[in-house]
Design a protein around this motif. Structure first.
Motif, PDB file in Angstrom:
ATOM      1  N   GLU A 371       0.764  -1.156  -0.060  1.00 24.93           N
ATOM      2  CA  GLU A 371       0.041  -0.037  -0.042  1.00 24.93           C
ATOM      3  C   GLU A 371       0.738   1.417   0.004  1.00 24.93           C
ATOM      4  O   GLU A 371       0.417   2.240  -0.730  1.00 24.93           O
ATOM      5  N   VAL A 372       1.904   1.198   0.729  1.00 27.31           N
ATOM      6  CA  VAL A 372       2.951   2.452   0.963  1.00 27.31           C
ATOM      7  C   VAL A 372       3.538   2.616  -0.495  1.00 27.31           C
ATOM      8  O   VAL A 372       3.669   3.719  -1.118  1.00 27.31           O
ATOM      9  N   GLU A 373       4.107   1.548  -1.194  1.00 27.43           N
ATOM     10  CA  GLU A 373       4.535   1.496  -2.367  1.00 27.43           C
ATOM     11  C   GLU A 373       3.743   1.954  -3.725  1.00 27.43           C
ATOM     12  O   GLU A 373       4.274   2.713  -4.631  1.00 27.43           O
ATOM     13  N   LYS A 374       2.459   1.648  -3.444  1.00 28.70           N
ATOM     14  CA  LYS A 374       1.421   2.110  -4.472  1.00 28.70           C
ATOM     15  C   LYS A 374       1.574   3.652  -4.417  1.00 28.70           C
ATOM     16  O   LYS A 374       1.315   4.354  -5.402  1.00 28.70           O
ATOM     17  N   LEU A 375       1.306   4.266  -3.108  1.00 33.98           N
ATOM     18  CA  LEU A 375       1.023   5.601  -2.874  1.00 33.98           C
ATOM     19  C   LEU A 375       2.246   6.516  -3.212  1.00 33.98           C
ATOM     20  O   LEU A 375       2.383   7.487  -3.627  1.00 33.98           O
ATOM     21  N   THR A 379      10.932   7.456  -3.064  1.00 33.86           N
ATOM     22  CA  THR A 379      11.154   7.671  -1.685  1.00 33.86           C
ATOM     23  C   THR A 379      10.189   8.612  -0.935  1.00 33.86           C
ATOM     24  O   THR A 379       9.718   9.461  -1.654  1.00 33.86           O
ATOM     25  N   PHE A 380      10.281   8.733   0.372  1.00 33.96           N
ATOM     26  CA  PHE A 380       9.477   9.753   1.023  1.00 33.96           C
ATOM     27  C   PHE A 380      10.330  10.296   2.115  1.00 33.96           C
ATOM     28  O   PHE A 380      11.245  10.031   2.669  1.00 33.96           O
ATOM     29  N   ASN A 381       9.728  11.574   2.788  1.00 32.98           N
ATOM     30  CA  ASN A 381      10.389  12.144   3.849  1.00 32.98           C
ATOM     31  C   ASN A 381      10.068  11.470   5.091  1.00 32.98           C
ATOM     32  O   ASN A 381      11.061  11.220   5.996  1.00 32.98           O
ATOM     33  N   LYS A 382       8.788  11.362   5.506  1.00 38.00           N
ATOM     34  CA  LYS A 382       8.113  10.726   6.515  1.00 38.00           C
ATOM     35  C   LYS A 382       7.106   9.939   6.012  1.00 38.00           C
ATOM     36  O   LYS A 382       6.250  10.143   5.218  1.00 38.00           O
ATOM     37  N   ILE A 383       6.763   8.610   6.802  1.00 32.14           N
ATOM     38  CA  ILE A 383       6.021   7.560   6.243  1.00 32.14           C
ATOM     39  C   ILE A 383       4.774   8.031   6.401  1.00 32.14           C
ATOM     40  O   ILE A 383       3.683   7.935   5.943  1.00 32.14           O
ATOM     41  N   GLU A 384       4.469   9.079   7.525  1.00 37.43           N
ATOM     42  CA  GLU A 384       3.270   9.512   7.945  1.00 37.43           C
ATOM     43  C   GLU A 384       2.617  10.839   6.719  1.00 37.43           C
ATOM     44  O   GLU A 384       1.626  10.791   6.688  1.00 37.43           O
ATOM     45  N   ASP A 385       3.623  11.206   5.707  1.00 40.92           N
ATOM     46  CA  ASP A 385       3.157  11.763   4.603  1.00 40.92           C
ATOM     47  C   ASP A 385       2.584  10.792   3.495  1.00 40.92           C
ATOM     48  O   ASP A 385       1.669  11.456   2.791  1.00 40.92           O
ATOM     49  N   VAL A 386       2.696   9.386   3.710  1.00 39.34           N
ATOM     50  CA  VAL A 386       2.224   8.686   2.842  1.00 39.34           C
ATOM     51  C   VAL A 386       0.889   7.893   3.483  1.00 39.34           C
ATOM     52  O   VAL A 386      -0.033   7.931   2.828  1.00 39.34           O
ATOM     53  N   SER A 388      -1.238   7.175   7.524  1.00 40.82           N
ATOM     54  CA  SER A 388      -1.197   7.450   8.951  1.00 40.82           C
ATOM     55  C   SER A 388      -0.721   6.321   9.522  1.00 40.82           C
ATOM     56  O   SER A 388      -1.070   4.971   9.357  1.00 40.82           O
ATOM     57  N   HIS A 389      -0.573   6.525  11.014  1.00 40.25           N
ATOM     58  CA  HIS A 389      -0.200   5.273  11.946  1.00 40.25           C
ATOM     59  C   HIS A 389      -1.393   4.374  11.931  1.00 40.25           C
ATOM     60  O   HIS A 389      -1.267   3.170  11.784  1.00 40.25           O
ATOM     61  N   ALA A 390      -2.557   5.012  12.022  1.00 40.45           N
ATOM     62  CA  ALA A 390      -3.730   4.273  12.091  1.00 40.45           C
ATOM     63  C   ALA A 390      -3.985   3.223  11.132  1.00 40.45           C
ATOM     64  O   ALA A 390      -4.493   2.246  11.035  1.00 40.45           O
ATOM     65  N   GLN A 391      -4.007   3.933   9.824  1.00 40.58           N
ATOM     66  CA  GLN A 391      -3.947   3.120   8.437  1.00 40.58           C
ATOM     67  C   GLN A 391      -2.908   1.676   8.542  1.00 40.58           C
ATOM     68  O   GLN A 391      -3.475   0.980   8.055  1.00 40.58           O
ATOM     69  N   LEU A 392      -1.694   2.074   8.727  1.00 46.23           N
ATOM     70  CA  LEU A 392      -0.810   1.146   8.884  1.00 46.23           C
ATOM     71  C   LEU A 392      -1.141   0.049   9.774  1.00 46.23           C
ATOM     72  O   LEU A 392      -1.120  -1.118   9.551  1.00 46.23           O
ATOM     73  N   GLU A 393      -1.493   0.582  11.090  1.00 44.29           N
ATOM     74  CA  GLU A 393      -2.124  -0.233  12.041  1.00 44.29           C
ATOM     75  C   GLU A 393      -3.075  -1.214  11.605  1.00 44.29           C
ATOM     76  O   GLU A 393      -3.093  -2.498  12.160  1.00 44.29           O
ATOM     77  N   ALA A 394      -4.005  -0.609  10.963  1.00 42.22           N
ATOM     78  CA  ALA A 394      -5.219  -1.310  10.796  1.00 42.22           C
ATOM     79  C   ALA A 394      -4.830  -2.764   9.824  1.00 42.22           C
ATOM     80  O   ALA A 394      -5.343  -3.949  10.166  1.00 42.22           O
ATOM     81  N   ILE A 395      -3.839  -2.642   8.733  1.00 43.81           N
ATOM     82  CA  ILE A 395      -3.556  -3.625   8.107  1.00 43.81           C
ATOM     83  C   ILE A 395      -2.688  -4.652   8.844  1.00 43.81           C
ATOM     84  O   ILE A 395      -3.108  -5.840   8.835  1.00 43.81           O
ATOM     85  N   VAL A 396      -1.717  -4.258   9.590  1.00 47.72           N
ATOM     86  CA  VAL A 396      -0.917  -5.332  10.472  1.00 47.72           C
ATOM     87  C   VAL A 396      -1.628  -5.932  11.520  1.00 47.72           C
ATOM     88  O   VAL A 396      -1.567  -7.092  11.639  1.00 47.72           O
ATOM     89  N   LYS A 397      -2.248  -5.057  12.273  1.00 46.58           N
ATOM     90  CA  LYS A 397      -2.865  -5.597  13.548  1.00 46.58           C
ATOM     91  C   LYS A 397      -4.166  -6.368  12.994  1.00 46.58           C
ATOM     92  O   LYS A 397      -4.856  -7.276  13.694  1.00 46.58           O
ATOM     93  N   GLY A 398      -4.624  -5.814  12.102  1.00 40.34           N
ATOM     94  CA  GLY A 398      -6.178  -6.592  11.640  1.00 40.34           C
ATOM     95  C   GLY A 398      -5.803  -8.236  11.271  1.00 40.34           C
ATOM     96  O   GLY A 398      -6.375  -8.985  11.370  1.00 40.34           O
TER      97      GLY A 398
END
Length: 415
Positions: A371-375, A379-386, A388-398
């Motif tokens: 999902e990050v590489e699609k967006l 490269t990026f400066n901060k992962i939060e620019d791509v 949010s923590h909540a979006q990342l967590e939903a995938i991993v913890k889900g």
């Protein structure tokens, strides 16, 4: 009761040990000439290790494996997407292990021989056919080594734990065809390598079309430890192409994998040097099978990869086979009839593993990298620019919740 088990892999051996603990006799039949320490690295999650700990195997696993401390998901360029602690470091009372598949199998095999006796595993015996009646199941095993006379065994139950190419599964689903391939080829190897960082960290880089897995699988000795690596790249359209023949453990030259390995960057690690130092590189297709409408047919059922082969993402293949073994063993003790036990097992485990198969096809928890590489494919400066923590967590913890190994689900949270 006597249970016959076709296949002395991780699922079959664990089942035999769990049945023995519950007072049920079993015997295993393995098509290979001997049970050897083959394969490369795998990860086994706390909810499965808990079951092996209850078989008094935790100390033995500690002797041959690594307690995984941290997992990192990064992009192909090496930028951090998600980092989390694992096992006991994440709050479980039971560790996650990074371990050589063959050494895990050897731990289980040795325990079977010690507890069930020297004749508990018959090798060179391949499942060839069976029929069942009201009293039990009669099974024929052919001589897979010398082509000698076949043998006939009688038991109350037959468990087919004979892998992705299961003869038991094929008997019930003869028109299923070959495993489903997604077009991804995997090249795997392991080599003694200088300890990297803490010697307990695993890294996953890149998404499903191009992925690297890197983690240690042995205790450090003289500043080195066995480092496992996997490079997986989509090389064909799996919907139009079948898996290459004879590619289920084929050795390939360095020139096959090195150009693909160069696509990945892991900060502070010499990946190209690791691949060059590996004495043998093996190729596998990333394959699975569609979930089945049923595993159990009277007194016969499927277990592990015979029942639910899945893509090797999320560290769930061996773990789910161990969970199969636990539920089936408990059912055989508690149910009033073997048929009822196998039916309960089917109804409980089949829907859960089918969902994991489906999620793994989408990338499992590692989909967070996709999902990050699609967006942001560069490269990026901060992962939060791509994301949010909540979006990342939903995938991993889900995914962890679906697979059953979140801290809350295991019931092993520290107090």
């Amino acid at each position: 009761m006597k249970v016959l088990i076709a296949g002395a892999g991780i699922g079959g051996l664990t089942t035999a040990l769990m049945l023995h603990k519950r007072g049920i006799k079993s015997r295993l039949f393995e098509r290979a000439k001997e049970v050897r320490e083959l394969g490369v690295g795998i990860n086994t999650l706390p909810h499965a290790i808990r079951e092996l700990a209850e078989l008094d195997l935790l100390d033995r696993l500690d002797d041959v494996g690594v307690r995984t401390r941290e997992l990192r998901y990064i992009t192909k360029q090496g930028q951090a997407v998600w980092t989390e602690l694992r096992g006991t470091y994440a709050g479980h009372d039971i560790p996650q292990f990074s371990i050589h598949r063959g050494r895990l199998q050897k731990v289980l095999f040795d325990a079977v021989i010690e507890r069930l006796g020297p004749d508990a595993v018959a090798t060179g015996a391949e499942l060839a056919g069976f029929f069942q009646d009201e009293g039990g199941v009669t099974v024929q095993f052919c001589d897979s080594i010398e082509g000698g006379p076949s043998r006939v065994e009688r038991g109350e139950v037959l468990i087919c734990a004979d892998g992705i190419h299961s003869a038991g599964r094929k008997a019930f689903y003869p028109n299923e065809g070959p495993p489903s391939w997604n077009g991804v080829a995997m090249w795997r190897g392991a080599v003694e390598w200088p300890i990297w960082e803490d010697g307990q960290t695993m890294v996953i880089a890149g998404g499903m079309s191009g992925k690297l897995a890197l983690y240690p699988i042995s205790k450090p000795v003289d500043g080195k430890q066995l480092m496992n690596w996997v490079v997986a790249v989509r090389v064909a359209d799996g919907e139009k192409t079948s898996p290459p023949e004879n590619s289920w453990s084929k050795m390939v030259p360095l020139s096959t994998v090195l150009p693909h390995a160069r696509r990945f960057s892991v900060p502070g690690f010499d990946l190209e040097g690791l691949v060059r130092a590996t004495p043998a590189v093996f190729e596998y297709p990333m394959a699975d099978r569609d979930p089945l409408p049923r595993w159990t047919h009277g007194r016969i059922t499927l277990l592990g990869d015979a029942a639910h082969p899945m893509y090797p993402v999320g560290s769930n293949g061996a773990s789910q086979a161990i969970l199969d073994a636990r539920f089936l063993s408990d059912a055989l003790v508690s149910a009033p009839h073997p048929r009822e036990a196998l039916y309960r097992y089917d109804q409980e485990r089949r829907p859960k593993t089918a969902e994991i198969v489906r999620l793994n096809r989408k990338g499992g928890p590692e989909r967070v990298i996709d999902e990050v590489e699609k967006l942001c494919p560069t490269t990026f400066n901060k992962i939060e620019d791509v994301m949010s923590h909540a979006q990342l967590e939903a995938i991993v913890k889900g995914y962890a919740g679906t697979a059953g190994y979140s801290v809350d689900q295991t019931g092993l949270k520290r107090v």
